[in-house]
Design an enzyme around this catalytic site. Structure first.
Site: not given
Ligand code: CTP
Length: 211
Positions: A25-28, A92
């Site tokens: 995943s990503n930090p959004s 994101a």
């Protein structure tokens, strides 16, 4: 009347599962997309929010569809897009997913040292291909270098009307933060700068520009 306008907003990250306990995943945080939904609702616009997994409350009066993966987000966005006047893609989205989602937890002594990835759909690009002249399509560009040139390339490639350019390398702005600073670029190369402020204030400014 603004109450006749349908606005579709995506927010948050997507999760691409490796096995039942691990994902890419990503930090959004979803804060920018939720602020946009809140601000649009305050203007009397009908809002549907398609959200990845976040720890935020859906603003009162906003319809929401919760998704996890890029494929689920794509399905929801493609279905709703037809009846939408303005679409803002602030999510994101993970560009890739593991080719195999293992049904059982991978054991450390048997896990191979690499994960084979495959491309996710580019949701915004496919919406851009379907866009009618009456529809407005807005993307976000998360950039760490060559900001304006990269954002302009995305406008052209994805057939956008506007792009909100985020410098994701700035400390205290963007991902996770309650603050942001945005440069709005139009397909006609108009530039509007929104200096550092809370995401809610930035969201209101973006919507004033669009409506
Ligand atoms: N986006 C999308 N589907 C994807 C990837 C991105 O719809 N699979 C959307 C994002 O929601 C954003 C815009 O495309 O509105 C630009 O996303 P960004 O991450 O900045 O760029 P990418 O298109 O992924 O390109 P790159 O990673 O090369 O910068």
């Amino acid at each position: 009347m603004k109450s006749d306008i349908q606005c579709l907003i995506s927010a948050g990250p997507t999760r691409e599962w490796i096995d039942p306990v691990r994902f890419i995943s990503n930090p959004s945080s979803g804060k920018m997309g939720y602020a946009l939904a809140h601000a649009a609702h305050n203007l009397g616009i009908k809002v549907t929010l398609v959200s990845g997994p976040v720890n935020l409350k859906v603003p009162d009066g906003v319809c929401s569809i919760m998704v996890e993966t890029a494929q689920e987000m794509n399905d929801a966005m493609q279905e709703l897009f037809e009846k939408t006047d303005v679409t803002i893609m602030s999510a994101a989205v993970c560009d890739h997913r593991p080719q195999i989602k293992h049904t059982q937890k991978l054991k450390k002594n048997r896990q191979s040292s690499y994960i084979q990835l495959e491309a996710n759909p580019d949701i915004l690009e496919s919406l851009g291909k379907r866009k009618k002249s009456s529809q407005v399509l807005v993307g976000f560009a998360a950039e760490t270098e060559n900001h304006l040139a990269n954002a302009m390339t995305k406008i052209r490639k994805k057939n956008l009307d506007w792009i909100a350019l985020n410098d994701v390398s700035s400390r205290g702005l963007g991902f996770q933060s309650d603050f942001n600073a945005i440069t709005m670029l139009s397909k006609d190369e108009e530039t509007v700068i929104f200096d550092r402020d809370t995401k809610l204030v930035i969201a209101s400014r973006i919507l004033k520009l669009l409506f």
